[in-house]
Design an enzyme around this catalytic site. Structure first.
Site, PDB file in Angstrom:
ATOM      1  CG  ASP A   1      50.506 -61.213  14.501  1.00  0.00           C
ATOM      2  OD1 ASP A   1      49.958 -61.078  13.394  1.00  0.00           O
ATOM      3  OD2 ASP A   1      51.451 -61.996  14.699  1.00  0.00           O
TER       4      ASP A   1
ATOM      5  CG  ASP B   1      52.111 -65.092   7.860  1.00  0.00           C
ATOM      6  OD1 ASP B   1      51.843 -63.906   7.629  1.00  0.00           O
ATOM      7  OD2 ASP B   1      52.388 -65.530   8.996  1.00  0.00           O
TER       8      ASP B   1
END
Ligand code: GLA
Length: 515
Positions: A230, A165
Site C-alpha cells: 500500500d 486480497d
C-alpha cells in the site's frame, strides 16, 4: 481489416462478434475505493456520500465509474449454510421495500447514479481484518472454502467488480497462481448463473510475481493485479487519531509504488499492473506531487482508483484527476506501460510509451531531484525516425513548437507530453503454425504489434518465451472470423528468439519496432 480493441466494454463488442459477455477492463478501471480514507469503518452512509460526490464532481463525466467497498464491510459471520451474514445496521434498507442487511441495497444505490459497484474479499480464510488499526479484529473474513458460494452471492447482489486480497492467502502460504485461478473460475461460474459479469482485481502485492501468471489467470477475460504494497496505511480523518494523522505521504511513497509496478512486458489491452489506489487529495500531497502521481499512473495505463475522501478534493485535485488529455493517454487502446528511454542525470528520467496511433508516443519527463532540470530529448530513442510533427504539453493543454528538443522541468515535478511523429520501420516476422521464432530485440526497448486471430470465443493465454529466459503470458482477446486482432506489446530488454506457444489461436505475424 485490422481490429483495434475499442474502448467500449467487451459486452458491446460481443454483440458485434458474438464472443464472451464477460466484463472487460478494455482500459484499466477508474473509480474510487473506500480503504485509504475510511478503513474498516466503511458503511452504507459513507458509500452513498462518496458515490454522490463521484457522480457530481466531474469525475464520473471524465470516466471514473467504479465505487469499490473495501475491507470492513462484513465481520466474518456466516449462517449454517455458509451464507455471508451482513450487519443490518451498517447496511440498512435505503428505500422502501428493501431489507436491512442486504448488500443489494447499496449496489442499487450506486447503479442508480449511473456508476458500478465493487466489493472485497480475501483469497484465504482470514482477511486483513486480523490486523486492524481502527476497529476490532475479525476472523474468517476471507472466502477460502466458499469461493463458489461467495462469488455467486456477490453476483446476485449485483456487484460489477471484485477485489480479492491476500492477507489470509499469505498467512497460509497458498499459491497465488492456483488460488486466483480458482477464484477466476468461481467468478465465471457465477456469471454463467446470474448473467451478471464482474471484473477481477487481484491484490497480492506482487509477492509471487503475479506479472508472470496473473494476465488472464483461470481464463478470465481481463484483470488487474497489484504489484506492490500500500502506498500509505489508511488515514481516517474523522477518528482524530494521532497514529492516523502521522501518516503523511512523501513523494517517495508514490515513486516506490511506480518503480515496483513497472512490468511492461506483462501488460496489454485488458490486463494491467495495478500500482495501488491513488492518494491525490490526501495528507502530504502537493500540486507538483499530484502531477507526478497522475502523470505516472496515466502513462502507465494503471487502474485509477482514487482512495481519498472525494468530498474533500480541491478544485486543483479535480483538475488533475479529470485532465482529459492525460486520461486519453491512460485509455489508449494498447494500454501499455512506458519504458525508461533516458536518464541524462541521476533522478531525471524520460519515460515513453507507444500508443495505438502509428508514430504516437506519450512521454513523461520525471524530475525526482531537488533541482530544476533541462532535458534534451533524442527522438530516435523513442523509436521515431525524425523530429516529431507535433508536440503537446498535457498539463497546460498547449502545443509546443515541434522543433523543440530542450524541456525544463522544475524540481520534483513531471512534464507530460503527447508526441506525434513517424515510427522507424519495423522488422516483420511471419508465423508458421502459430509459432514465431527468431525475433530479435537485442537493442534497447522494443515494441511489437502482434497480429492474430482468435475465433475460440474466449480469451486465450499464450505463453511467450524467449531464449533470454523470459517466460510470460499474453492474453489474446477473441476476434471474429474475418477480423485480425492486434495486441501491442513491450518486449523485454535484450530479448532474443521469441516464441509464442498457443492453442486455438493463430498468431499471424509480429511487427517489431526497435527503439
Ligand atoms: C491490504 C490491501 C489494501 C486494502 C487493505 C484492507 O493492505 O493492499 O489495498 O485492501 O488490505 O485491509
Amino acid at each position: 481489416m485490422v481490429h483495434f480493441m475499442p474502448q467500449s466494454k467487451l459486452v458491446r463488442f460481443g454483440l458485434l462478434f458474438a464472443v464472451s459477455t464477460a466484463e472487460c477492463f478494455c482500459a484499466a478501471p477508474k473509480g474510487w475505493n473506500s480503504w485509504n480514507s475510511f478503513a474498516n469503518l466503511v458503511n452504507s452512509q459513507i458509500i452513498q456520500r462518496e458515490a454522490e460526490a463521484l457522480a457530481a464532481n466531474g469525475m464520473k463525466r471524465a470516466g471514473y465509474e467504479y465505487v469499490v467497498i473495501d475491507e470492513g464491510w462484513w465481520q466474518g459471520q456466516r449462517d449454517s449454510n455458509g451464507k455471508i451474514l451482513v450487519d443490518p445496521k451498517q447496511w440498512p434498507a435505503i428505500k422502501p421495500g428493501q431489507k436491512d442487511g442486504d448488500m443489494a441495497n447499496i449496489v442499487d444505490y450506486i447503479h442508480r447514479l449511473g456508476l458500478k459497484a465493487g466489493i472485497y474479499t480475501d483469497a484465504g480464510r482470514d482477511g486483513c481484518s486480523m490486523y486492524p488499526d481502527s476497529g476490532p479484529t475479525y476472523r474468517n473474513t476471507g472466502s477460502e472454502g466458499h469461493y463458489e458460494q461467495d462469488f455467486l452471492q456477490f453476483s446476485k447482489w449485483g456487484f460489477d467488480y471484485v477485489k480479492v486480497d491476500w492477507c489470509g492467502g499469505a498467512n497460509e502460504k497458498l499459491s497465488g497462481a492456483v488460488h486466483y485461478a480458482e477464484i477466476a473460475h468461481a467468478i465465471k461460474r457465477a456469471e454463467s448463473i446470474t448473467g451478471h459479469p464482474a471484473s477481477f482485481s487481484i491484490c497480492e502485492w506482487g509477492s509471487q510475481n503475479p506479472w508472470f501468471w496473473a494476465p488472464g489467470v483461470g481464463g478470465i477475460d481481463s484483470d488487474i493485479w497489484r504489484t506492490g504494497g500500500d502506498i500509505i496505511a489508511p488515514v481516517v480523518e474523522s477518528l482524530h487519531d494521532v497514529d492516523h494523522q502521522k501518516r503523511i505521504i512523501a513523494l517517495n511513497n508514490v515513486l516506490d509504488s511506480f518503480d515496483a509496478g513497472t512490468h511492461p512486458e506483462a501488460q496489454h489491452t485488458g490486463y494491467y499492473n495495478d500500482l495501488d489506489m491513488m492518494v491525490i487529495g490526501m495528507r502530504g500531497m502537493t500540486e507538483a506531487m499530484d502531477r507526478i502521481h497522475m502523470g505516472l499512473w496515466t502513462i502507465s495505463s494503471a487502474p485509477l482508483i482514487v482512495g481519498s475522501d472525494l468530498t474533500r478534493l480541491s478544485p486543483a485535485n479535480l483538475a488533475v484527476l479529470t485532465n482529459s488529455e492525460a486520461l486519453a493517454i491512460h485509455d489508449d487502446p494498447y494500454g501499455l506501460q512506458p519504458v525508461k528511454v533516458d536518464e541524462p542525470t541521476p533522478g531525471v528520467q524520460v519515460w515513453a510509451k507507444p500508443m495505438a496511433v502509428a508514430g504516437r508516443r506519450a512521454v513523461a519527463i520525471l524530475n525526482r531531484t531537488n533541482n530544476s532540470a533541462k532535458v534534451q530529448i533524442n527522438w530516435s530513442k523513442l523509436g521515431l525516425d525524425a523530429a516529431p510533427r507535433s508536440l503537446r504539453d498535457v498539463w497546460s493543454g498547449r502545443n509546443i513548437a515541434a522543433a523543440e528538443t530542450l524541456f525544463s522541468v522544475p524540481a520534483q515535478d513531471l512534464l507530460l507530453l503527447l508526441v506525434d511523429g513517424e515510427d522507424k520501420k519495423p522488422d516483420k516476422y511471419t508465423a508458421s503454425q502459430s509459432v514465431i521464432t527468431g525475433i530479435r530485440a537485442t537493442g534497447g526497448p522494443t515494441f511489437a504489434r502482434v497480429h492474430y486471430s482468435n475465433t475460440s470465443g474466449h480469451v486465450v493465454v499464450a505463453r511467450l518465451k524467449s531464449t533470454s529466459g523470459l517466460s510470460t503470458a499474453v492474453a489474446l482477446l477473441p476476434t471474429s472470423e474475418s477480423d485480425v486482432g492486434v495486441a501491442g506489446l513491450i518486449l523485454p530488454h535484450g530479448t532474443a528468439d521469441l516464441s509464442f506457444e498457443v492453442e486455438m489461436v493463430v498468431v499471424r505475424d509480429v511487427a517489431v519496432y526497435a527503439w
